[in-house]
Write a protein that holds these residues in place. Structure first.
Motif, short mmCIF file in Angstrom:
data_model
loop_
_atom_site.label_atom_id
_atom_site.label_comp_id
_atom_site.label_asym_id
_atom_site.label_seq_id
_atom_site.Cartn_x
_atom_site.Cartn_y
_atom_site.Cartn_z
N SER A 293 0.83 -1.21 0.00
CA SER A 293 0.00 0.00 0.00
C SER A 293 0.87 1.26 0.00
CB SER A 293 -0.92 0.01 1.23
OG SER A 293 -1.51 1.28 1.40
N LEU A 294 0.68 2.11 -1.00
CA LEU A 294 1.43 3.36 -1.09
C LEU A 294 1.08 4.28 0.07
CD1 LEU A 294 3.33 5.29 -2.60
CD2 LEU A 294 1.37 6.05 -3.96
N SER A 295 -0.19 4.33 0.42
CA SER A 295 -0.63 5.20 1.51
C SER A 295 0.07 4.86 2.81
CB SER A 295 -2.15 5.09 1.69
OG SER A 295 -2.58 5.82 2.81
N VAL B 51 -3.56 12.15 6.05
CA VAL B 51 -4.93 11.80 6.46
C VAL B 51 -5.81 11.64 5.21
CG1 VAL B 51 -7.00 12.66 7.61
CG2 VAL B 51 -4.79 12.85 8.74
N LEU B 52 -5.67 12.56 4.26
CA LEU B 52 -6.44 12.48 3.01
C LEU B 52 -6.13 11.21 2.24
CD1 LEU B 52 -6.25 16.18 1.72
CD2 LEU B 52 -8.31 14.97 2.45
N SER B 53 -4.87 10.74 2.34
CA SER B 53 -4.47 9.54 1.59
C SER B 53 -5.22 8.29 2.03
CB SER B 53 -2.96 9.31 1.73
OG SER B 53 -2.63 8.83 3.03
N GLY C 30 -0.98 8.25 -5.50
CA GLY C 30 0.26 8.27 -6.28
C GLY C 30 0.39 9.52 -7.11
N ILE C 31 -0.70 9.92 -7.77
CA ILE C 31 -0.67 11.13 -8.62
C ILE C 31 -0.38 12.36 -7.77
CG2 ILE C 31 -2.08 12.66 -10.05
CD1 ILE C 31 -3.55 10.14 -11.04
N ALA C 32 -1.04 12.47 -6.61
CA ALA C 32 -0.87 13.65 -5.75
C ALA C 32 0.57 13.78 -5.25
CB ALA C 32 -1.83 13.58 -4.57
N GLN D 27 -5.54 15.55 -3.93
CA GLN D 27 -6.34 14.60 -3.14
C GLN D 27 -7.74 15.14 -2.85
OE1 GLN D 27 -3.98 11.66 -0.49
NE2 GLN D 27 -3.02 13.63 -0.14
N LEU D 28 -7.86 16.46 -2.71
CA LEU D 28 -9.20 17.04 -2.58
C LEU D 28 -10.00 16.81 -3.86
CD1 LEU D 28 -8.43 20.40 -0.71
CD2 LEU D 28 -9.58 18.38 0.21
N MET D 29 -9.30 16.91 -5.02
CA MET D 29 -9.95 16.57 -6.28
C MET D 29 -10.38 15.10 -6.27
SD MET D 29 -8.46 16.84 -10.21
CE MET D 29 -7.24 15.54 -10.04
N GLY D 30 -9.56 14.24 -5.66
CA GLY D 30 -9.91 12.83 -5.54
C GLY D 30 -11.15 12.60 -4.70
N LEU D 31 -11.32 13.40 -3.62
CA LEU D 31 -12.52 13.30 -2.79
C LEU D 31 -13.77 13.69 -3.59
CD1 LEU D 31 -11.49 14.72 0.71
CD2 LEU D 31 -12.01 12.35 0.12
#
Length: 507
Positions: A140-142, A408-410, A419-421, A472-476
């Motif tokens: 897991s990257l996170s 936390v966002l991860s 990964g992108i972020a 990551q906000l875009m991911g949410l």
């Protein structure tokens, strides 16, 4: 002109024009500049546009296929030790070839250049090997990032405050225009050999982990060296009277950057030759295309670095000094944010990342979406950097909470956005940051009589931080929209079923 090259130069034009326009507007309405300085700046902008176009095409033709080929070959290796050694050597070789690292090494006092470069290279090599193992064994990257950044935060508590900003800056400059295309393509090559559903997600993250290595290595180095002052010397805008003077100044700079880029490209060229000799992966037309790509990359980086350092950097320092002298100096914060918003599109490696993201996600995450999020993130970071210079607030009060928020966002966003972020953070802090934003920050700090080591340095670190949160906000948002669509479809199906039942009962 080559159609593809024309397209890349057109993209570069749209990226560089806004930041050029902002500087010109400042020179007209707020900070008057001599006509010669404006001509120097515009000549630098022209070289940036052409150089960025050549570089992007060269990276596409040479760096990407070589990186993917190396990634595929590493994924076929059976022995873990061989994988680790190969990844480590690749990280060291590519890092030593990064021009931005040479610039940083010359700015850090009390540490010999060779020691700093070797330390950063070893850090990247170790963490690139770790990143390859992560993809290979589907770690897991996170979770890995959480562990790594917690270690960084812990180590930062024991490092002299004068060294903190430089250490976090080193993570940003390491992942520059030379390393990013290669490392990202390597991730795609490694992930392409896997057939599971998470393969595309795991193709990102190599740049993210490679950015952690140099920060940790330089933090540890800071425990042994005690810098007290910055060795950075700002270059004044060259005094020019005629167009011949402008040509002479840039002609004097070109040989220096031609030599610097050649030294940077040679290690990667050797990697290609040895790799080709061992695997015979490329044939005829492919080899010719890669060689031409190396040529485009070389021309592009020479023009880009010369334009940025000779035309942009002195103007950045001049603007910083003059803006700090105005009575309403707090205007630096919104001006810094505005410059940050537009400057990120002029980073050559940014466009490489954004196009790779669009390709891997089949357009689900577009270049436009990536650019917008990166622009918002970098605008916030440059605004905060100007606030730091004005107030002298320690970088720890920004970096540590920022990374905690990002981690936390991860745990809340889809894996691919992690990964992108974290990749985008390393990519955002490239040569434009070190040649315009850093001189701008140092110019302000010098004018205010601040401490360069604690106040001016750190702008690269902040530019590398905020995209992590923005993407990551875009991911949410993406996750929420996807969930909403998923809920809407079953509801629509249920309504259709009820209608059918009603019709049947009516019969």
């Amino acid at each position: 002109m080559n159609v593809k090259l024309k397209e890349k130069i057109s993209e570069s034009l749209s990226a560089v024009l806004p930041i050029t326009g902002i500087v010109l507007m400042l020179s007209v309405f707020l900070i008057p500049m001599e006509l010669g300085s404006v001509v120097m700046f515009l000549t630098g902008a022209l070289m940036l546009i052409i150089g960025m176009g050549f570089f992007q095409l060269g990276a596409e033709m040479a760096m990407t296929p070589i990186g993917e080929g190396v990634g595929v070959q590493i994924s076929k290796m059976q022995k873990l030790l061989t994988v680790l050694l190969t990844g480590f050597l690749m990280g060291v070789i590519i890092t030593v070839s990064e021009p931005d690292l040479q610039v940083l090494a010359g700015q850090v006092p009390s540490v010999p250049n060779e020691v700093l470069i070797l330390t950063v290279a070893l850090g990247v090599g170790f963490f690139l090997a770790l990143a390859i193992v992560r993809i290979r064994y589907k770690i897991s990257l996170s979770m890995l990032l959480i562990v790594c950044y917690l270690v960084l935060i812990l180590v930062s508590m024991f490092v002299p405050k004068e060294f903190l900003a430089v250490a976090f800056d080193s993570g940003g400059v390491t992942t520059g225009p030379m390393t990013v295309p290669f490392i990202m393509a390597m991730g795609v090559g490694l992930a392409s050999m896997r057939s599971d559903k998470n393969a595309a997600n795991d193709s990102f993250g190599l740049v993210a982990l490679s950015s952690v290595g140099p920060i940790l290595a330089v933090l540890i180095l800071g425990c042994f060296f005690k810098p007290t002052e910055a060795a950075y010397s700002l270059t004044d805008v060259a005094t020019v009277v005629t167009t011949q003077d402008v040509a002479r100044v840039f002609a004097q700079g070109l040989p220096l950057y031609a030599k610097e880029v050649l030294i940077s490209l040679v290690p990667i060229l050797w990697v290609f030759l040895i790799f080709q000799w061992m695997t015979h992966r490329y044939h005829g037309v492919q080899i010719k295309r890669i060689v031409i790509g190396f040529g485009y990359t070389y021309i592009g980086l020479v023009l880009f670095l010369c334009g940025a350092n000779v035309g942009f950097a002195p103007v950045g320092a001049y603007l910083g000094k003059e803006l700090a002298a105005v009575s309403f100096r707090w205007i630096l914060v919104p001006i810094g944010a505005l410059i940050g918003y537009y400057i990120v599109k002029a980073e050559p490696a940014i466009q490489v990342l954004n196009h790779q993201v669009e390709a891997v996600t089949n357009g689900a995450i577009s270049v436009k979406m990536m650019n917008r999020c990166m622009q918002i993130g970098v605008a916030a970071s440059v605004g905060l950097a100007m606030l730091r210079v004005l107030t002298g607030i320690s970088i720890q009060w920004f970096v540590i909470p920022g990374y905690i928020i990002a981690l936390v966002l991860s745990r809340m966003v889809p894996d691919i956005f992690i990964g992108i972020a974290f990749d985008s953070g390393g990519v955002a802090s490239g040569p434009m940051t070190s040649t315009l934003l850093l001189p701008l920050s140092i110019g302000v700090c010098e004018a205010l009589g601040g401490n360069l080591m604690t106040d001016a340095f750190g702008v690269v670190a902040l530019v590398a931080l905020t995209p992590l949160i923005a993407i990551q906000l875009m991911g949410l948002v993406y996750k929420a929209k996807t969930a909403k669509k998923t809920q809407t479809v079953p509801a629509a199906i249920a309504d259709d079923c009820d209608m059918i039942v009603d019709l049947e009962e009516g019969e």
